[in-house]
Design a protein around this motif. Sequence first.
Motif, PDB file in Angstrom:
ATOM      1  N   LYS A  20      34.411  32.047  57.052  1.00 61.71           N
ATOM      2  CA  LYS A  20      32.983  31.782  56.937  1.00 61.71           C
ATOM      3  C   LYS A  20      32.419  32.269  55.610  1.00 61.71           C
ATOM      4  O   LYS A  20      31.350  31.868  55.223  1.00 61.71           O
ATOM      5  N   ALA A  21      33.136  33.143  54.921  1.00 62.61           N
ATOM      6  CA  ALA A  21      32.634  33.659  53.650  1.00 62.61           C
ATOM      7  C   ALA A  21      33.779  33.791  52.656  1.00 62.61           C
ATOM      8  O   ALA A  21      34.910  34.066  53.027  1.00 62.61           O
ATOM      9  N   TRP A  22      33.454  33.558  51.389  1.00 53.50           N
ATOM     10  CA  TRP A  22      34.446  33.643  50.320  1.00 53.50           C
ATOM     11  C   TRP A  22      33.908  34.541  49.219  1.00 53.50           C
ATOM     12  O   TRP A  22      32.738  34.451  48.846  1.00 53.50           O
ATOM     13  N   LEU A  23      34.768  35.409  48.696  1.00 49.30           N
ATOM     14  CA  LEU A  23      34.425  36.224  47.534  1.00 49.30           C
ATOM     15  C   LEU A  23      34.676  35.401  46.274  1.00 49.30           C
ATOM     16  O   LEU A  23      35.676  34.685  46.193  1.00 49.30           O
ATOM     17  N   ALA A  24      33.804  35.512  45.298  1.00 50.96           N
ATOM     18  CA  ALA A  24      34.053  34.937  43.974  1.00 50.96           C
ATOM     19  C   ALA A  24      34.709  36.040  43.159  1.00 50.96           C
ATOM     20  O   ALA A  24      34.134  37.118  42.977  1.00 50.96           O
ATOM     21  N   VAL A  25      35.923  35.795  42.696  1.00 49.91           N
ATOM     22  CA  VAL A  25      36.715  36.823  42.023  1.00 49.91           C
ATOM     23  C   VAL A  25      37.004  36.390  40.587  1.00 49.91           C
ATOM     24  O   VAL A  25      37.528  35.305  40.357  1.00 49.91           O
ATOM     25  N   ASN A  26      36.663  37.249  39.648  1.00 45.86           N
ATOM     26  CA  ASN A  26      36.957  37.028  38.234  1.00 45.86           C
ATOM     27  C   ASN A  26      38.377  37.543  37.977  1.00 45.86           C
ATOM     28  O   ASN A  26      38.702  38.677  38.315  1.00 45.86           O
ATOM     29  N   THR A  27      39.210  36.677  37.389  1.00 51.41           N
ATOM     30  CA  THR A  27      40.593  37.064  37.105  1.00 51.41           C
ATOM     31  C   THR A  27      40.751  37.416  35.635  1.00 51.41           C
ATOM     32  O   THR A  27      39.884  37.122  34.818  1.00 51.41           O
ATOM     33  N   GLN A  28      41.870  38.023  35.327  1.00 48.28           N
ATOM     34  CA  GLN A  28      42.202  38.242  33.932  1.00 48.28           C
ATOM     35  C   GLN A  28      42.453  36.873  33.304  1.00 48.28           C
ATOM     36  O   GLN A  28      42.808  35.926  34.013  1.00 48.28           O
ATOM     37  N   PRO A  29      42.276  36.722  31.995  1.00 48.40           N
ATOM     38  CA  PRO A  29      42.420  35.408  31.354  1.00 48.40           C
ATOM     39  C   PRO A  29      43.756  34.737  31.680  1.00 48.40           C
ATOM     40  O   PRO A  29      44.819  35.337  31.537  1.00 48.40           O
ATOM     41  N   HIS A  30      43.679  33.513  32.184  1.00 42.61           N
ATOM     42  CA  HIS A  30      44.844  32.684  32.504  1.00 42.61           C
ATOM     43  C   HIS A  30      45.760  33.327  33.545  1.00 42.61           C
ATOM     44  O   HIS A  30      46.958  33.061  33.577  1.00 42.61           O
ATOM     45  N   ARG A  31      45.201  34.155  34.407  1.00 40.61           N
ATOM     46  CA  ARG A  31      46.004  34.861  35.418  1.00 40.61           C
ATOM     47  C   ARG A  31      45.602  34.475  36.846  1.00 40.61           C
ATOM     48  O   ARG A  31      45.838  35.244  37.780  1.00 40.61           O
ATOM     49  N   GLU A  32      45.035  33.299  37.024  1.00 42.30           N
ATOM     50  CA  GLU A  32      44.619  32.876  38.354  1.00 42.30           C
ATOM     51  C   GLU A  32      45.804  32.833  39.321  1.00 42.30           C
ATOM     52  O   GLU A  32      45.732  33.343  40.441  1.00 42.30           O
ATOM     53  N   ALA A  33      46.930  32.235  38.881  1.00 38.50           N
ATOM     54  CA  ALA A  33      48.117  32.114  39.745  1.00 38.50           C
ATOM     55  C   ALA A  33      48.690  33.490  40.097  1.00 38.50           C
ATOM     56  O   ALA A  33      49.077  33.727  41.242  1.00 38.50           O
ATOM     57  N   LEU A  34      48.720  34.382  39.133  1.00 39.86           N
ATOM     58  CA  LEU A  34      49.219  35.741  39.384  1.00 39.86           C
ATOM     59  C   LEU A  34      48.345  36.453  40.416  1.00 39.86           C
ATOM     60  O   LEU A  34      48.856  37.063  41.360  1.00 39.86           O
TER      61      LEU A  34
END
Length: 171
Positions: free
Chosen positions: A12-26
């Motif tokens: 029902k809820a999602w956090l918006a998470v800032n990743t390190q540059p180009h590290r979304e998959a990690l």
Amino acid sequence: MSEVRLTDTANKAWLAVNTQPHREALAMENLKRQEYISYCPMVRKRMVRREVLRPMFSGYIFVGLDPSQRWHPVHSTLGVRRILSFGGAPSLVADGFIQALKAREIDGAVIRPAHPYEIGQKVRVTAGPFDGIIASIVDMNEADRIVVLFELLGTNAKANIDIRSLASLDM
């Protein structure tokens, strides 16, 4: 890399998470190890010779939370820079927004909705200095801008208008 899902529980809820540059998959892989559901909407980008998948929101992913999960461990996950927050509490994204993105996915990429306009169509400008002027669409681009042609003081003029500032004429 679009989504890592461990269960089919409806979040029902999602956090918006800032990743390190180009590290979304990690970040997503490490969140999976901690039994979090994560989602990174992807879009197709045209590079010099080929199309590639890239994150729709570069440097951001969404982490689904069910009521029993704690969100604090997300902070220290490898690949995560920070959780977007307001007043010390995490900013939550509605499940409906995430589901709308997922509904527009084809072959792992979110597809833009079809434009309601086409070249040659007559439209009315609804905002800005040209408010109320009738124009013809002569070109469209990816950034939600439309080039229109209208008559102004006896001469034809072109203007680059935001798509949200136009309305179709019922002709």
